[in-house]
Structures are given as structure tokens and as C-alpha cells.
Scaffold this active site. Structure first.
Site, short mmCIF file in Angstrom:
data_model
loop_
_atom_site.label_atom_id
_atom_site.label_comp_id
_atom_site.label_asym_id
_atom_site.label_seq_id
_atom_site.Cartn_x
_atom_site.Cartn_y
_atom_site.Cartn_z
N ILE A 1 12.33 8.31 -2.09
CA ILE A 1 11.03 8.60 -3.01
C ILE A 1 10.71 7.16 -3.34
O ILE A 1 11.32 6.85 -4.36
CB ILE A 1 11.13 9.58 -3.90
CG1 ILE A 1 11.49 11.10 -3.44
CG2 ILE A 1 9.55 9.84 -4.52
CD1 ILE A 1 11.95 12.04 -4.40
N SER B 1 -1.45 10.70 -1.29
CA SER B 1 -2.61 9.93 -1.25
C SER B 1 -3.70 10.41 -1.91
O SER B 1 -3.92 11.73 -1.78
CB SER B 1 -2.64 9.76 0.27
OG SER B 1 -4.14 8.99 0.51
N TYR C 1 -7.86 -0.39 -5.22
CA TYR C 1 -6.89 1.00 -5.26
C TYR C 1 -7.65 2.17 -4.26
O TYR C 1 -6.83 2.48 -3.29
CB TYR C 1 -6.85 1.79 -6.64
CG TYR C 1 -6.13 3.01 -6.61
CD1 TYR C 1 -4.52 2.82 -6.33
CD2 TYR C 1 -6.74 3.99 -6.88
CE1 TYR C 1 -3.94 4.11 -6.30
CE2 TYR C 1 -6.01 5.39 -6.88
CZ TYR C 1 -4.71 5.32 -6.64
OH TYR C 1 -3.74 6.42 -6.75
N LYS D 1 -6.02 2.87 -0.67
CA LYS D 1 -5.58 4.18 -0.32
C LYS D 1 -6.23 4.80 0.97
O LYS D 1 -5.29 5.57 1.89
CB LYS D 1 -5.41 5.01 -1.56
CG LYS D 1 -4.63 4.36 -2.71
CD LYS D 1 -3.22 4.57 -2.43
CE LYS D 1 -2.89 6.03 -2.89
NZ LYS D 1 -1.27 6.18 -2.93
#
Length: 311
Positions: free
Chosen positions: A36, A175, A190, A194
């Protein structure tokens, strides 16, 4: 048919629920090593807890701050001291290719094969009111980490030397896909980066069948994390509980979620209602771009439509 994310399923969850409980035998992660990124705090830490609850053999948390990771690992080992899950904290920066290579070289040296990769780390700054007043370097930092860094992580993951022939992998991408869920200034680097990586993940899913890599991207919801607390008062929104997206990650790594391979979904949506909805099933069959990051309102264009056809 146009449907809002808020009403795609009748039930809109804000906390975990039985169908995605990591303690369900059907969602067991026994025998799996899970990595992770951004696992030292916030949702990443909670995802680590959920995979431990699901019986993962090993949970590896990665992040830039060693002190945060070490503290998180101590908490995890204490909470799950009666389980057989091993916790490994490893400093790494997904914005640095050399750091990523070092991480995977370390795992290989320890004879660790990662079965599940959860891409959770992200570059979220800078914020500003006017995109055109940003410096190019500031804009590209978001893409270097959120697109480039996650891409390199995926490449290393898929090409692990220790991967047994024919072994399925599970890739989970946390996401927002460009959807701004917190009250903050303009987040162009950002949100756009993304959205770009979410689209790329979907394209990779087109190239790899679910039997090879099960790939699912999901929106975690509105979470009152440490970072968000610096921008907004807790009374401003009806925040979601961290357990919702954390447990959802475990469900997304299970065979039950295989039918969503390559899709972008929301943790809010009830998984049983989503699968039972005949209209949604029909849309998934008829529209390849449904639940994907794409141009809204247009179906995918086929190359055949541009080709010369013999008369």
C-alpha cells in the site's frame, strides 16, 4: 440514460457494511502479500488495517516519512498481535524512479512476491486560484508523481521476477479521477493528473484480461484526513468514515469484484445493488466507456469508421 453518482444505487453508504466486511470468508486475503503506497496515515493506514482483518499474510506500507511509517507499523503490530500478519514499513517516494526501483529490489531480495498493489499515494499541491499563473514545474510535479510514479509502480508490480507463471494480480487504484470532494482552492495539477492516471489504468485493463490482472479504480469519498483538517472545519460536510473506502479496497481485491475490471466506481455505491441493477448491466454491455474516465456524452470512436472500405 444519465444517472448521478449520488443516486446510481438506491443505498448510498457513508460507513462500512456487511457486504464489504474484510472478515467475510469470501473476501479472505490469506496467503497474499499486499503493498500500500501512502500507507503510513489516513486512508492508507486504514486500508492496511482492513487487509490485516482479512487475514493477509503480509502488509507492506510505503511512504516518504520514515518516522510516520515506523509509528504506523508499531500500531498495526500491536492491534494485530494475535494474528499471523506480518507488517513491513518501507520508506519510498513514488515521485523518484530510483526510490521505486530500490523498493522493488528490496522486496525481491527478501523473496517477497506482492499479490495485491494498492496505489494510494498522491501529490496534491500546489493550489491556486489561477492555473495560468502556475509555474510549469509546479504543474508537472503532479503529473510526475500521480501519473509517472504510479505508472512505474505498476510496471514493477506486473514484472516481478518472483511472479509465478499464470498468477493473477490485483491492482487497486484509489482515485478521485479529477473530482474535487473537499472545499479547497483550484487543484489543477492534482485533479487533472488524477484523471489522467485513472484513464491510463482503464486502458491497461483493456490490454490485460481480468485473469491476468484484476484492475479496479474507486473514489474513496469525502474523508476528514489530517490534510483536509488544515483546510476545512469538520462541521462543514457529512464526512464519510475511513472504514468505508478501507474495507472497499479489500472487496475490490476479491473475486466478487471481478465484473468491474477496468471500471471507475465509488465506494459509496452498494455493491450488491450495483450488480443487481439490470439497467447498469445493460449499460456496461452496450457502452464500453460506461464507468470509465472519458469524454462525457460521446461513445468510443472505432478506427474502422475511418478506414477505406472496398466498394
Amino acid at each position: 440514460m444519465s444517472r448521478s453518482p449520488q443516486d446510481l444505487t438506491k443505498t448510498h453508504h457513508h460507513d462500512t457494511y456487511p457486504a464489504i466486511s474484510p472478515k467475510r470468508p469470501a473476501l479472505s486475503q490469506a496467503g497474499r502479500s499486499v503493498l500500500i503506497t501512502g500507507g503510513g496515515g489516513g486512508i492508507g493506514f486504514e486500508i492496511a488495517r482492513s487487509f490485516a482483518k482479512a487475514g493477509a499474510s503480509r502488509v507492506i506500507i510505503v511512504g516518504r516519512r520514515s518516522s510516520v511509517l515506523d509509528a504506523a507499523a508499531i500500531k498495526l503490530r500491536e492491534e494485530f498481535k494475535d494474528s499471523s500478519t506480518e507488517f513491513i514499513a518501507r520508506q519510498g517516494d513514488i515521485g523518484d524512479d530510483a526510490s521505486i526501483s530500490s523498493l522493488w529490489d528490496f522486496l525481491h531480495s527478501q523473496n517477497i512476491f506482492v499479490r495485491v498493489l494498492v496505489l494510494n499515494a498522491a501529490h496534491v499541491t500546489p493550489w491556486g486560484p489561477d492555473t495560468l499563473k502556475m509555474d510549469k514545474r509546479e504543474l508537472m510535479e503532479g503529473f510526475d508523481v500521480n501519473v509517472g510514479g504510479n505508472f512505474v509502480m505498476m510496471v514493477k508490480f506486473v514484472n516481478q521476477p518472483l511472479r509465478p507463471t499464470g498468477q493473477q494480480l490485483n491492482l487497486i487504484y484509489v482515485s478521485t479521477a479529477g473530482i474535487q470532494m473537499i472545499p479547497a482552492p483550484n487543484q489543477t495539477p492534482y485533479t487533472t493528473s488524477k484523471a489522467a492516471i485513472t484513464a491510463l489504468v482503464g486502458r491497461i485493463a483493456d490490454e490485460h484480461p481480468v485473469e491476468d490482472i484484476q484492475i479496479i479504480s474507486y473514489h474513496p469519498g469525502a474523508l476528514y484526513s489530517e490534510g483536509v483538517s488544515k483546510l476545512a472545519d469538520k462541521s462543514l460536510l457529512k464526512w464519510d468514515e475511513m472504514a468505508l473506502p478501507a474495507d472497499y479496497a479489500v472487496w475490490a481485491a476479491s473475486p466478487e469484484a471481478s465484473w468491474l475490471h477496468g471500471k471507475f466506481v465509488w465506494a459509496h455505491w452498494d455493491v450488491d445493488e450495483l450488480k443487481a441493477d439490470k439497467d447498469i448491466s445493460k449499460l456496461m454491455e452496450q457502452e464500453k466507456g460506461f464507468l470509465r474516465v472519458a469524454v462525457q456524452g460521446l461513445t468510443e470512436v472505432s478506427l474502422e469508421s475511418f478506414m477505406n472500405k472496398p466498394e
